[in-house]
Design a protein around this motif. Structure first.
Motif, mmCIF file in Angstrom:
data_model
loop_
_atom_site.group_PDB
_atom_site.id
_atom_site.type_symbol
_atom_site.label_atom_id
_atom_site.label_comp_id
_atom_site.label_asym_id
_atom_site.label_seq_id
_atom_site.Cartn_x
_atom_site.Cartn_y
_atom_site.Cartn_z
ATOM 1 N N ALA A 197 0.841 -1.209 0.000
ATOM 2 C CA ALA A 197 0.000 0.000 0.000
ATOM 3 C C ALA A 197 0.869 1.250 0.000
ATOM 4 O O ALA A 197 0.560 2.238 -0.689
ATOM 5 N N ALA A 198 1.968 1.221 0.756
ATOM 6 C CA ALA A 198 2.867 2.382 0.772
ATOM 7 C C ALA A 198 3.453 2.601 -0.625
ATOM 8 O O ALA A 198 3.511 3.736 -1.122
ATOM 9 N N ALA A 199 3.858 1.513 -1.268
ATOM 10 C CA ALA A 199 4.452 1.634 -2.615
ATOM 11 C C ALA A 199 3.435 2.192 -3.607
ATOM 12 O O ALA A 199 3.759 3.026 -4.460
ATOM 13 N N VAL A 200 2.182 1.760 -3.477
ATOM 14 C CA VAL A 200 1.137 2.259 -4.387
ATOM 15 C C VAL A 200 0.844 3.731 -4.101
ATOM 16 O O VAL A 200 0.743 4.556 -5.016
ATOM 17 N N ALA A 201 0.751 4.080 -2.818
ATOM 18 C CA ALA A 201 0.435 5.482 -2.479
ATOM 19 C C ALA A 201 1.578 6.420 -2.875
ATOM 20 O O ALA A 201 1.334 7.573 -3.227
ATOM 21 N N LEU A 202 2.790 5.921 -2.832
ATOM 22 C CA LEU A 202 3.930 6.758 -3.237
ATOM 23 C C LEU A 202 4.174 6.667 -4.746
ATOM 24 O O LEU A 202 5.140 7.211 -5.276
ATOM 25 N N GLU A 203 3.311 5.914 -5.408
ATOM 26 C CA GLU A 203 3.335 5.751 -6.867
ATOM 27 C C GLU A 203 4.618 5.107 -7.349
ATOM 28 O O GLU A 203 5.141 5.444 -8.411
ATOM 29 N N HIS A 204 5.094 4.156 -6.557
ATOM 30 C CA HIS A 204 6.237 3.365 -6.994
ATOM 31 C C HIS A 204 5.791 2.117 -7.740
ATOM 32 O O HIS A 204 6.586 1.456 -8.376
ATOM 33 N N THR A 205 4.519 1.768 -7.579
ATOM 34 C CA THR A 205 4.007 0.568 -8.256
ATOM 35 C C THR A 205 2.486 0.665 -8.392
ATOM 36 O O THR A 205 1.859 1.538 -7.784
ATOM 37 N N GLU A 206 1.931 -0.219 -9.229
ATOM 38 C CA GLU A 206 0.464 -0.304 -9.371
ATOM 39 C C GLU A 206 0.055 -1.762 -9.244
ATOM 40 O O GLU A 206 0.817 -2.644 -9.643
ATOM 41 N N VAL A 207 -1.131 -2.001 -8.702
ATOM 42 C CA VAL A 207 -1.631 -3.384 -8.600
ATOM 43 C C VAL A 207 -3.067 -3.378 -9.129
ATOM 44 O O VAL A 207 -4.022 -3.341 -8.358
ATOM 45 N N PRO A 208 -3.215 -3.410 -10.463
ATOM 46 C CA PRO A 208 -4.564 -3.243 -11.036
ATOM 47 C C PRO A 208 -5.578 -4.249 -10.500
ATOM 48 O O PRO A 208 -6.749 -3.916 -10.332
ATOM 49 N N GLU A 209 -5.129 -5.495 -10.203
ATOM 50 C CA GLU A 209 -6.118 -6.507 -9.769
ATOM 51 C C GLU A 209 -6.692 -6.214 -8.381
ATOM 52 O O GLU A 209 -7.688 -6.796 -7.981
#
Ligand SMILES: Cc1cc2nc3c(=O)[nH]c(=O)nc-3n(C[C@H](O)[C@H](O)[C@H](O)COP(=O)(O)OP(=O)(O)OC[C@H]3O[C@@H](n4cnc5c(N)ncnc54)[C@H](O)[C@@H]3O)c2cc1C
Length: 393
Positions: free
Chosen positions: A360-372
């Motif tokens: 979640a931290a990586a997604v919120a910092l826009e380091h990654t995306e998890v479309p599923e």
């Protein structure tokens, strides 16, 4: 659109890189991970007086590779490393313990058990398929099993202390610069064009470039204040602490047919719980005590498995809420510009929590995306509630 803050003026509100709401296992892990991933100013807000005092503290603490979704198994594997790291950091040998788990079934589960044994063996995870004779030999305390009982024994399954993990994650994050405010409920979130304003009870609002809501089963009601609705339905589940009449040397036991699970708590006590209520509960008003019929049925199911349960007494019982989603997978990702969430634990959120917080931290910092896991992949409509602690999809 609300009024936009003027960050350049003296005395204006501080703009945090990231504000995380909720210091359960997920939010505490997210806070530590965000700092490790380079976020500069991170604020963790928690309504309770300490980290992981609510649902995370009510958990049975089971960590197992025997869960139904392949991605969740990877999350468990990553979480194990993060639990181990926290135990080392805290110098707490009891933060996790390899209690081993015995999953009991019958002829109906034979094909499923064989498939899961093959899958675990392929991943070099210790597993044994046992019949009743083998069970009686290795676990003589289980002396009332049906003749056709079969079991999967996974000796590397753990029992963890979720609160100890979260407390350690928060303290490690503080050393990296995390600001924490406990006893600080968030009342409302206001999404602006370039930030989110976080309205607090009895304190000035704070502003953030990004807000990550890790508020467990409270997430939906909080997000509604920002005009966002998610497909999360809280459901109640119960646990009790049982004192056995005699000492036992049982591992974690999960009886698929009756949905009973037992978690050793020292030599004479066991946590004893069962599955899922399939009706929605309100996080503000659900019944937190154990129900009389739950206690009676737990006691019955224990004595059906072991004579050590004869004369056992229930010490205490409680209920907590878990968050159901339509596909039983988390809701994790971006909801609006600057606003993110991570929730939808399905009753298996401790065992995956450290890894989900990190993700979640990586997604919120826009380091990654998890479309599923896109939190808006479903309309926020009614859907059947089904527990997540299952072997089958
Ligand atoms: C009886 C029971 C047994 C369980 N057994 C297991 C098990 O054996 N293994 C397993 O993996 N999982 C188990 N679970 C599930 C597990 O407890 C949860 O999945 C996990 O605790 C979820 O963690 P979380 O951080 O998402 O949520 P929480 O622990 O609920 O944390 C959310 C935090 O957000 C805070 N918060 C909420 N609203 C606000 C607000 N407006 N402002 C500020 N703070 C706010 C809350 O105070 C809370 O501390 C069990 C659950 C129950 C109820």
């Amino acid at each position: 659109m609300g009024q936009r803050p003027n960050f350049s003026q003296k005395g204006s509100r501080h703009l945090y890189d990231l504000v995380i709401v909720g210091a359960g296992v997920w939010g505490s892990s997210a806070a530590l991970s965000a700092l490790r991933q380079g976020a500069k100013s991170v604020l963790l807000l928690e309504a309770d007086i300490g980290a992981a005092q609510r649902t995370s503290a009510k958990s049975g603490g089971i960590v197992t590779d025997l869960i139904w979704h392949p991605h969740d198994r990877q999350l468990v594997a990553r979480s194990r490393l993060l639990f181990q790291e926290a135990a080392e950091g805290a110098g707490d040998a009891h933060l996790w313990q390899a209690a081993g788990m015995l999953t009991l079934g019958g002829p109906r589960q034979a094909a499923l058990f064989s498939a899961r044994r093959a899958e675990l063996s392929e991943r070099s995870i210790a597993v044994a398929l046992m019949d009743r004779t083998g069970l009686q030999h290795q676990f003589p305390a289980l002396d009332r099993l049906a003749d056709d009982t079969i079991a999967l024994y996974t000796p590397q399954d753990w029992h963890v202390n979720p609160t100890a993990y979260a407390v350690q994650a928060v303290s490690a994050a503080r050393r990296l610069g995390l600001e924490v405010r406990m006893a600080t409920p968030v009342r409302r979130l206001e999404v602006l064009a370039d930030s989110v304003t976080v309205h607090l009870a009895d304190q000035d609002p704070v502003s953030a470039a990004r807000v990550l809501v890790c508020a467990g089963t409270w997430s939906r009601q909080l997000l509604r204040t920002a005009g966002v609705d998610i497909a999360l339905r809280p459901y109640r589940t119960q646990l009790s602490s049982v004192r056995f009449g005699r000492p036992h040397d049982l591992p974690i036991v999960w009886h698929l047919d009756t949905d009973l699970y037992l978690v050793p708590e020292g030599g004479q006590d066991m946590l004893a719980g069962d599955g899922t209520e399939s009706v929605e509960s309100d996080p503000e008003s659900f019944r937190q005590a154990g129900d009389a019929d739950f206690l009676a049925s737990v006691a019955e199911r224990i004595v059906d498995l072991t004579s050590r349960g004869d004369g056992a007494g229930i010490r205490t019982a409680w209920a907590g809420l878990c968050g159901a989603t339509p596909d039983r997978r988390p809701l994790l990702g971006r909801l609006a510009p600057h606003l993110y969430c991570a929730c939808g634990d399905q009753g298996i959120g401790v065992m995956r929590g450290p890894a989900l917080g990190e993700l979640a931290a990586a997604v919120a910092l826009e380091h990654t995306e998890v479309p599923e896991l896109d939190p808006l992949r479903f309309a926020a409509a009614d859907f059947p509630i089904r527990g997540g602690f299952t072997l089958e999809a």
